[in-house]
Motif scaffolding. Structure first.
Motif, PDB file in Angstrom:
ATOM      1  N   TRP A 260      11.986 -20.247 -27.658  1.00 38.29           N
ATOM      2  CA  TRP A 260      10.522 -20.324 -26.627  1.00 38.29           C
ATOM      3  C   TRP A 260       9.935 -21.413 -27.422  1.00 38.29           C
ATOM      4  O   TRP A 260       9.216 -22.401 -26.572  1.00 38.29           O
ATOM      5  CB  TRP A 260      10.049 -19.118 -26.871  1.00 38.29           C
ATOM      6  N   VAL A 261       9.787 -21.616 -28.807  1.00 40.99           N
ATOM      7  CA  VAL A 261       8.990 -22.582 -29.480  1.00 40.99           C
ATOM      8  C   VAL A 261       9.513 -23.801 -29.057  1.00 40.99           C
ATOM      9  O   VAL A 261       9.070 -24.910 -28.693  1.00 40.99           O
ATOM     10  CB  VAL A 261       8.909 -22.275 -30.889  1.00 40.99           C
ATOM     11  N   ASP A 262      10.891 -23.952 -29.009  1.00 40.28           N
ATOM     12  CA  ASP A 262      11.633 -25.281 -28.588  1.00 40.28           C
ATOM     13  C   ASP A 262      10.976 -25.739 -27.198  1.00 40.28           C
ATOM     14  O   ASP A 262      10.874 -26.750 -27.055  1.00 40.28           O
ATOM     15  CB  ASP A 262      13.151 -25.330 -28.742  1.00 40.28           C
ATOM     16  N   SER A 263      11.205 -24.890 -26.316  1.00 35.95           N
ATOM     17  CA  SER A 263      10.615 -25.068 -24.964  1.00 35.95           C
ATOM     18  C   SER A 263       9.176 -25.609 -24.930  1.00 35.95           C
ATOM     19  O   SER A 263       8.857 -26.167 -24.095  1.00 35.95           O
ATOM     20  CB  SER A 263      10.667 -23.746 -24.223  1.00 35.95           C
ATOM     21  N   MET A 264       8.280 -24.951 -25.890  1.00 32.13           N
ATOM     22  CA  MET A 264       6.891 -25.135 -25.750  1.00 32.13           C
ATOM     23  C   MET A 264       6.739 -26.611 -26.389  1.00 32.13           C
ATOM     24  O   MET A 264       6.123 -27.243 -25.755  1.00 32.13           O
ATOM     25  CB  MET A 264       6.398 -23.992 -26.718  1.00 32.13           C
TER      26      MET A 264
ATOM     27  N   PHE B 158      -4.114 -12.891 -10.781  1.00 37.44           N
ATOM     28  CA  PHE B 158      -2.709 -12.488 -10.529  1.00 37.44           C
ATOM     29  C   PHE B 158      -1.735 -12.922 -11.750  1.00 37.44           C
ATOM     30  O   PHE B 158      -0.680 -12.675 -11.548  1.00 37.44           O
ATOM     31  CB  PHE B 158      -2.492 -12.727  -9.246  1.00 37.44           C
ATOM     32  N   CYS B 159      -2.386 -13.678 -12.449  1.00 40.75           N
ATOM     33  CA  CYS B 159      -1.397 -14.033 -13.624  1.00 40.75           C
ATOM     34  C   CYS B 159      -2.173 -14.203 -14.982  1.00 40.75           C
ATOM     35  O   CYS B 159      -3.390 -14.333 -14.972  1.00 40.75           O
ATOM     36  CB  CYS B 159      -0.887 -15.048 -13.372  1.00 40.75           C
ATOM     37  N   VAL B 160      -1.780 -14.127 -16.117  1.00 41.47           N
ATOM     38  CA  VAL B 160      -2.248 -14.386 -17.457  1.00 41.47           C
ATOM     39  C   VAL B 160      -1.855 -15.527 -18.107  1.00 41.47           C
ATOM     40  O   VAL B 160      -0.594 -15.876 -18.109  1.00 41.47           O
ATOM     41  CB  VAL B 160      -1.974 -13.041 -18.410  1.00 41.47           C
ATOM     42  N   SER B 161      -2.684 -16.544 -18.403  1.00 42.20           N
ATOM     43  CA  SER B 161      -2.412 -17.794 -19.183  1.00 42.20           C
ATOM     44  C   SER B 161      -2.876 -17.693 -20.597  1.00 42.20           C
ATOM     45  O   SER B 161      -3.753 -17.334 -20.975  1.00 42.20           O
ATOM     46  CB  SER B 161      -3.155 -18.881 -18.224  1.00 42.20           C
ATOM     47  N   VAL B 162      -1.652 -18.035 -21.352  1.00 45.61           N
ATOM     48  CA  VAL B 162      -1.761 -18.214 -22.847  1.00 45.61           C
ATOM     49  C   VAL B 162      -2.118 -19.636 -23.200  1.00 45.61           C
ATOM     50  O   VAL B 162      -0.874 -20.283 -23.048  1.00 45.61           O
ATOM     51  CB  VAL B 162      -0.957 -17.352 -23.719  1.00 45.61           C
ATOM     52  N   HIS B 163      -3.176 -20.230 -23.447  1.00 45.89           N
ATOM     53  CA  HIS B 163      -3.142 -21.431 -23.800  1.00 45.89           C
ATOM     54  C   HIS B 163      -2.878 -21.899 -25.409  1.00 45.89           C
ATOM     55  O   HIS B 163      -3.706 -21.085 -26.109  1.00 45.89           O
ATOM     56  CB  HIS B 163      -4.574 -22.106 -23.385  1.00 45.89           C
TER      57      HIS B 163
ATOM     58  N   LEU C 196       7.759 -14.827 -17.374  1.00 47.65           N
ATOM     59  CA  LEU C 196       7.358 -15.887 -18.032  1.00 47.65           C
ATOM     60  C   LEU C 196       7.341 -17.223 -17.240  1.00 47.65           C
ATOM     61  O   LEU C 196       8.506 -17.484 -16.858  1.00 47.65           O
ATOM     62  CB  LEU C 196       7.806 -15.918 -19.672  1.00 47.65           C
ATOM     63  N   SER C 197       6.480 -18.144 -17.345  1.00 50.38           N
ATOM     64  CA  SER C 197       6.724 -19.322 -16.997  1.00 50.38           C
ATOM     65  C   SER C 197       5.968 -20.159 -18.108  1.00 50.38           C
ATOM     66  O   SER C 197       5.134 -19.833 -18.756  1.00 50.38           O
ATOM     67  CB  SER C 197       6.419 -19.752 -15.361  1.00 50.38           C
ATOM     68  N   GLN C 198       6.053 -21.420 -17.658  1.00 46.73           N
ATOM     69  CA  GLN C 198       5.397 -22.475 -18.649  1.00 46.73           C
ATOM     70  C   GLN C 198       4.815 -23.650 -17.941  1.00 46.73           C
ATOM     71  O   GLN C 198       5.353 -24.202 -17.009  1.00 46.73           O
ATOM     72  CB  GLN C 198       6.226 -23.008 -19.740  1.00 46.73           C
ATOM     73  N   GLY C 199       3.501 -23.941 -18.177  1.00 44.79           N
ATOM     74  CA  GLY C 199       2.799 -25.342 -17.556  1.00 44.79           C
ATOM     75  C   GLY C 199       2.628 -26.205 -18.792  1.00 44.79           C
ATOM     76  O   GLY C 199       3.209 -26.002 -19.983  1.00 44.79           O
ATOM     77  N   ARG C 200       1.638 -26.924 -18.804  1.00 38.92           N
ATOM     78  CA  ARG C 200       1.245 -27.782 -20.040  1.00 38.92           C
ATOM     79  C   ARG C 200       0.616 -27.122 -20.983  1.00 38.92           C
ATOM     80  O   ARG C 200      -0.717 -26.934 -20.749  1.00 38.92           O
ATOM     81  CB  ARG C 200       0.484 -28.988 -19.247  1.00 38.92           C
ATOM     82  N   LYS C 201       1.253 -27.009 -21.967  1.00 35.85           N
ATOM     83  CA  LYS C 201       0.557 -26.194 -23.166  1.00 35.85           C
ATOM     84  C   LYS C 201      -0.017 -24.949 -22.928  1.00 35.85           C
ATOM     85  O   LYS C 201      -0.923 -24.448 -23.428  1.00 35.85           O
ATOM     86  CB  LYS C 201      -0.338 -27.179 -24.091  1.00 35.85           C
ATOM     87  N   VAL C 202       0.748 -24.175 -21.770  1.00 40.88           N
ATOM     88  CA  VAL C 202       0.329 -23.040 -21.509  1.00 40.88           C
ATOM     89  C   VAL C 202       1.580 -22.012 -21.280  1.00 40.88           C
ATOM     90  O   VAL C 202       2.596 -22.606 -20.503  1.00 40.88           O
ATOM     91  CB  VAL C 202      -0.498 -23.045 -20.391  1.00 40.88           C
ATOM     92  N   LEU C 203       1.451 -20.768 -21.709  1.00 40.93           N
ATOM     93  CA  LEU C 203       2.618 -19.738 -21.137  1.00 40.93           C
ATOM     94  C   LEU C 203       1.764 -18.998 -20.256  1.00 40.93           C
ATOM     95  O   LEU C 203       0.678 -18.471 -20.586  1.00 40.93           O
ATOM     96  CB  LEU C 203       2.855 -18.873 -22.444  1.00 40.93           C
TER      97      LEU C 203
ATOM     98  N   ARG D  14       4.367 -28.813 -13.833  1.00 35.51           N
ATOM     99  CA  ARG D  14       5.730 -28.113 -13.498  1.00 35.51           C
ATOM    100  C   ARG D  14       5.622 -27.262 -12.160  1.00 35.51           C
ATOM    101  O   ARG D  14       6.663 -27.053 -11.719  1.00 35.51           O
ATOM    102  CB  ARG D  14       6.567 -27.571 -14.866  1.00 35.51           C
ATOM    103  N   THR D  15       4.506 -26.356 -12.358  1.00 37.45           N
ATOM    104  CA  THR D  15       4.650 -25.503 -11.382  1.00 37.45           C
ATOM    105  C   THR D  15       4.409 -25.883  -9.884  1.00 37.45           C
ATOM    106  O   THR D  15       4.727 -25.424  -8.828  1.00 37.45           O
ATOM    107  CB  THR D  15       3.523 -24.259 -11.443  1.00 37.45           C
ATOM    108  N   ASP D  16       3.828 -27.329  -9.789  1.00 38.88           N
ATOM    109  CA  ASP D  16       3.659 -27.996  -8.501  1.00 38.88           C
ATOM    110  C   ASP D  16       5.200 -28.469  -7.931  1.00 38.88           C
ATOM    111  O   ASP D  16       5.240 -29.016  -7.008  1.00 38.88           O
ATOM    112  CB  ASP D  16       2.903 -29.419  -8.650  1.00 38.88           C
ATOM    113  N   GLU D  17       6.142 -28.534  -8.788  1.00 37.75           N
ATOM    114  CA  GLU D  17       7.445 -28.560  -8.148  1.00 37.75           C
ATOM    115  C   GLU D  17       8.051 -28.003  -7.292  1.00 37.75           C
ATOM    116  O   GLU D  17       8.755 -28.374  -6.486  1.00 37.75           O
ATOM    117  CB  GLU D  17       8.402 -28.711  -9.511  1.00 37.75           C
ATOM    118  N   ASP D  18       7.483 -26.567  -7.296  1.00 35.18           N
ATOM    119  CA  ASP D  18       7.908 -25.715  -6.349  1.00 35.18           C
ATOM    120  C   ASP D  18       7.572 -26.267  -4.887  1.00 35.18           C
ATOM    121  O   ASP D  18       8.037 -26.237  -3.889  1.00 35.18           O
ATOM    122  CB  ASP D  18       7.440 -24.348  -6.448  1.00 35.18           C
TER     123      ASP D  18
END
Length: 393
Positions: free
Chosen positions: A74-78, A256-261, A289-296, A334-338
């Motif tokens: 996970w940390v590598d992904s972050m 409808f979602c929780v963001s951890v910055h 779980l999904s990931q954005g720019r410095k956010v889980l 990355r979520t805009d890629e959908d």
């Protein structure tokens, strides 16, 4: 006939999904069916990053497993998805070190939407343009404190003008109410929580009639994850408690979602954030779980994202099976890629990625930052006004 909101169960997922009956039309589900592919001008400018980085990002979204190896993954992904991260253990370039679009090492270019504006407008000739805009990093700059991601007055004025020319929607990972407080334009469509909470314009749009509810006044039309609300609230409270001792960590309830910055968290503390998220997520198999720019981000496992929201809005606007619609989606995450992928598959309209560096994307064009987005939107407004004047001559 008034428009009606109807709730029916999705037998496959067990979730009750809102359905919308438009005046003079049949009922269709919130999980709008994908329209048939129609001839258009889409096409992706796919810029490939390393397979290792892509695999890291994909692994982050797969729940299960455990232990130190899982946290390290996970940390590598972050690290891999952090725009400002400077890799110390690799010879490869970080995102900030990567070359601009036109200087990418593989010589694959993603053309500028500003430099190719005339080409884009030519492709849209005779079609109805529909605008979809992300918020953070697109209409406002990325900032350390997500509560202070304000758009400029000039940007707000530009978006207001845009909405007088074309149907315009904000599609954000933020809670719909929160992004509305930032934008403060009642004439727009808002799709919050990655499209899981959609509401039509309250006033000022000629398309408002399509989005009115059962009383003819409340235009809330789509909340496909409603029954997850109590679960999301539980997760939010647990994550606040779990991360309170990690300096810089911020947990945001986006309904409808929780963001951890973790933008303001020291990198050596990222494993603490990952461990906190993992320990909570393990208790909720119906969340992913999904990931954005410095956010889980933790959200329901239902098949709904920004791409589905785009399709739903197009169908709601009456463009389900039309070949004369031209959607333009602008986003930086990355979520805009959908959504970019949906446009590419439909071969209609274009996706425009906001980024200064090369990324793996399904978008067709690029803009470097919100100021360029504003310039592009203003050119759209000017083009529309000129086209209207010419049509009256």
């Amino acid at each position: 006939m008034t428009n009606q909101n109807v709730v029916v169960p999705d037998t496959k997922s067990g979730i009750s999904l809102p359905m919308v009956r438009l005046s003079g039309s049949s009922i269709f589900p919130a999980t709008a069916q994908k329209p048939p592919t129609a001839p258009g001008t889409g096409g992706g400018g796919c810029i490939s990053l390393s397979a290792k980085k892509k695999l890291l990002l994909e692994n982050l979204e797969i729940n299960g497993g455990g232990g130190a190896a899982k946290i390290n993954s996970w940390v590598d992904s972050m690290r891999a998805s952090s725009p400002t991260h400077m890799k110390s253990s690799s010879q490869s370039l970080s995102e900030d070190q990567q070359l601009p679009w036109q200087q990418h090492q593989q010589q694959i270019t993603l053309p500028s939407a500003l430099d190719n504006f005339d080409q884009i407008m030519e492709a849209s000739r005779g079609k109805q343009i529909v605008m979809f805009l992300d918020y953070d990093g697109t209409l406002s700059p990325i900032v350390d404190d997500p509560d202070r991601a304000f758009m400029s007055k000039k940007m707000r004025t530009t978006v207001r003008r845009l909405a007088t020319c074309f149907p315009t929607a904000i599609v954000s990972g933020r809670c719909r109410d929160k992004v509305y407080k930032f934008v403060r334009l009642a004439e727009l469509y808002y799709a919050g929580s990655h499209g899981m909470d959609i509401k039509g314009p309250e006033k000022g749009s000629k398309y408002t009639k399509f989005f009115l509810g059962t009383q003819g006044t409340e235009p809330v039309i789509c909340q496909p994850a409603s029954e997850f609300l109590p679960m999301i609230d539980e997760v939010f409270k647990e994550l606040v408690a779990k991360t309170k001792l990690t300096p810089g960590a911020k947990v945001e309830n986006n309904k409808f979602c929780v963001s951890v910055h973790f933008r303001c968290v020291e990198e050596k503390k990222w494993s603490e954030v990952a461990e906190a998220v993992k320990s909570v997520l393990n208790k909720y198999p119906k969340l992913r779980l999904s990931q954005g720019r410095k956010v889980l981000e933790i959200r329901p496992t239902i098949k709904w994202d920004k791409g589905k929201a785009l399709e739903f809005l197009l169908e709601s606007l009456g463009f389900a099976n039309c070949t004369d619609v031209f959607p333009i989606y602008i986003g930086d995450d990355r979520t805009d890629e959908d959504a970019f992928k949906v446009l590419k598959e439909r071969e209609q309209g274009f996706g425009i990625l906001v980024s200064k560096v090369a990324k793996d994307t399904n978008a067709s064009y690029s803009l470097q930052e919100p100021t360029q987005v504003m310039d592009f939107l203003q050119r759209l407004v000017d083009w529309k006004k000129l086209a209207f004047q010419e049509s009256r001559m």
